[in-house]
Design an enzyme around this catalytic site. Structure first.
Site, PDB file in Angstrom:
ATOM      1  CD  GLU A   9      -6.938   6.561   5.529  1.00  0.00           C
ATOM      2  OE1 GLU A   9      -7.234   6.553   4.327  1.00  0.00           O
ATOM      3  OE2 GLU A   9      -5.838   6.978   5.948  1.00  0.00           O
ATOM      4  CG  HIS A  37      -1.074   6.952  -1.799  1.00  0.00           C
ATOM      5  ND1 HIS A  37      -2.283   7.077  -2.453  1.00  0.00           N
ATOM      6  CD2 HIS A  37      -1.324   6.222  -0.680  1.00  0.00           C
ATOM      7  CE1 HIS A  37      -3.230   6.470  -1.739  1.00  0.00           C
ATOM      8  NE2 HIS A  37      -2.674   5.942  -0.658  1.00  0.00           N
ATOM      9  CG  ASP A  71      -1.148   5.240   3.320  1.00  0.00           C
ATOM     10  OD1 ASP A  71      -1.397   5.347   2.109  1.00  0.00           O
ATOM     11  OD2 ASP A  71      -1.934   5.612   4.207  1.00  0.00           O
ATOM     12  CG  HIS A  91      -7.590   4.053   0.267  1.00  0.00           C
ATOM     13  ND1 HIS A  91      -7.012   3.591  -0.889  1.00  0.00           N
ATOM     14  CD2 HIS A  91      -6.638   4.792   0.900  1.00  0.00           C
ATOM     15  CE1 HIS A  91      -5.763   4.041  -0.955  1.00  0.00           C
ATOM     16  NE2 HIS A  91      -5.509   4.768   0.111  1.00  0.00           N
ATOM     17  CG  HIS A 120      -1.969   1.109   1.117  1.00  0.00           C
ATOM     18  ND1 HIS A 120      -3.317   0.847   0.975  1.00  0.00           N
ATOM     19  CD2 HIS A 120      -1.840   2.459   1.105  1.00  0.00           C
ATOM     20  CE1 HIS A 120      -3.972   1.999   0.900  1.00  0.00           C
ATOM     21  NE2 HIS A 120      -3.092   2.991   0.980  1.00  0.00           N
TER      22      HIS A 120
HETATM   23 FE   FE2 Z   1      -3.567   5.091   1.091  1.00  0.00          FE
END
Ligand code: FE2
Length: 425
Positions: free
Chosen positions: A215, A61, A311, A212, A59
């Site tokens: 969250e 970005h 992340d 996602h 995971h």
């Molecule tokens: Fe994320």
């Protein structure tokens, strides 16, 4: 004859073995005679060191990474301000900017023995520059780093006019995994509808699904229930994952006693992101402040595969980060209180084997026939690696040595003490 031998290392299960590599595959694991080592293209002495399959991050970005401070820092430290800042940045960042930053991050990853990454790519803007950029990066790093791209409608599948259409466009361009963000849709009903829609798209196209999901600190955010049901309905099983699942931290225990078996029945996997969850969640709390991490040990007890994801590194949501999955596991170990020796060993497996399972990586592991990718760490055991987050002495990807580092012990100048100190036990 071997192209490369990693000699005498300790594997994560405690076995001491030589690893013989031919081309891009592991040919032998066990004892390799001196004569065979002498005729090998190269021998790396790993005696006393931990030899592990590579780290895996399920995971990330990468379209946003290394952009910290652009266009300005996240003053409130919240998820929502991060999303808003990113909304500005994605309009001013060029494809070239994103490619350059992502390639730098990939270099960091390789140096830390992180050789497979699943990255969510924002598909919200109609220009889809992020998708173009990440497809280019994926092609460029393919010889040594496996990237999986997720079509991620950051602003919601239904909250923008072209949200759904752009996810489909990104998948048509070659993005690998279907993504979503049900808790960010306008209503709970829209969120549930988006989960159903996205699961159907994944099933029809034969793709993996990674949302996602929940969250938020809102204990009533229950999209994971819909996700588990849809994964069961479409038989997506281990090809589907729920990322974050932070609302599960705050949910009523009775409800969770119904939810966990549904998740287990579906076969879906879970990806908490401890560095980010501990930083972003609980921001509206006074005291006590919730940690926000999902129920890791409770899911594992039911046989659900749970990995640790990173992340963010230096982006609108997180101001630190090093591409070291041992940092991620270290934080996860603390926040989930996984301090028993078996739990600490599990934390190491979460950032290696379990994450590889979540990403459905082919040929992962240290067995004959597996892809010859591995990392040599300046540690004796997985638990010691978590304690020290030590130097990666050598990183091998697909049969080639792609990073090396000299052992780095501190020199001391203390009267009556040895001249150097090692932190290893
Ligand atoms: Fe994320």
């Amino acid at each position: 004859m071997f192209d490369l031998v990693i000699a005498g290392g300790t594997l994560p299960d405690g076995t001491v073995a030589d690893i013989g590599i031919r081309g891009d595959r592991i040919a032998e694991v066990g004892r390799i005679e001196a004569a065979a080592q002498a005729s090998a293209g190269r021998v790396i002495d790993a005696s006393g060191d931990l030899v592990s399959p590579p780290f895996v991050d399920p995971h990330f970005h990468m379209d946003a990474t290394l952009s910290y401070g652009l266009p300005r820092v996240n003053a409130s430290g919240t998820l929502l301000e991060g999303i808003s800042l990113w909304g500005e940045l994605r309009e001013i960042a060029s494809t070239g900017d994103m490619v350059t930053r992502a390639l730098t991050y990939c270099d960091w990853a390789v140096s830390m023995g992180l050789l497979a990454i699943r990255t969510h790519v924002d598909t919200t803007p109609d220009h889809l520059r992020g998708v173009e950029a990440m497809l280019e990066v994926k092609r460029k790093v393919a010889p040594y780093l496996d990237l999986q791209l997720v079509a991620f409608p950051q602003d919601g599948l239904y909250r923008t006019k072209t949200g759904r259409e752009n996810v489909l466009r990104a998948l048509d361009m070659g993005v690998d995994v279907v993504g979503g963000i049900p808790h960010f849709e306008r209503t709970m009903d829209d969120g549930a509808a988006s989960v159903k829609d996205l699961a159907r798209i994944a099933a029809e196209r034969g793709l993996m699904l990674d949302l996602h999901c929940d969250e938020t600190d809102d204990p009533m955010s229950r999209h994971v229930e819909t996700l588990a049901a849809e994964v069961t309905r479409h038989g997506l099983g281990g090809r589907a994952a729920g990322s974050h699942l932070t609302s599960m931290h705050s949910m009523d225990n009775y409800y969770v006693s119904k939810l966990l078996p549904l998740i287990a029945e579906s076969g879906m996997t879970a990806i908490p992101n401890p560095l980010i969850n501990i930083t972003l969640q609980g921001r509206h709390d006074t005291f006590p402040k919730r940690r926000g991490l999902t129920r890791v040990k409770e899911m594992q007890a039911l046989g659900i595969t749970v990995g640790w994801g990173q992340d963010c590194v230096l982006d609108p949501w997180y101001s630190l980060g090093t591409a070291d999955m041992l940092d991620v596991a270290f934080m996860g170990l603390h926040v989930a209180q996984m301090t028993h020796p078996e739990e600490m060993a599990r934390c190491f497996r979460m950032v290696t084997e379990d994450n590889a399972k979540i990403m459905n990586l082919e040929g992962y592991g240290l067995k004959p026939g597996c892809m010859a990718s591995l990392v040599v760490l300046d540690a004796g055991t997985p638990t010691e690696a978590l304690r020290l987050r030590p130097d990666r002495l050598a990183v091998v990807s697909k049969g080639k040595v792609v990073a090396e580092r000299a052992r780095n012990d501190a020199r001391l100048s203390l009267a009556g003490r040895p001249a150097s100190v090692r932190r290893r036990h």
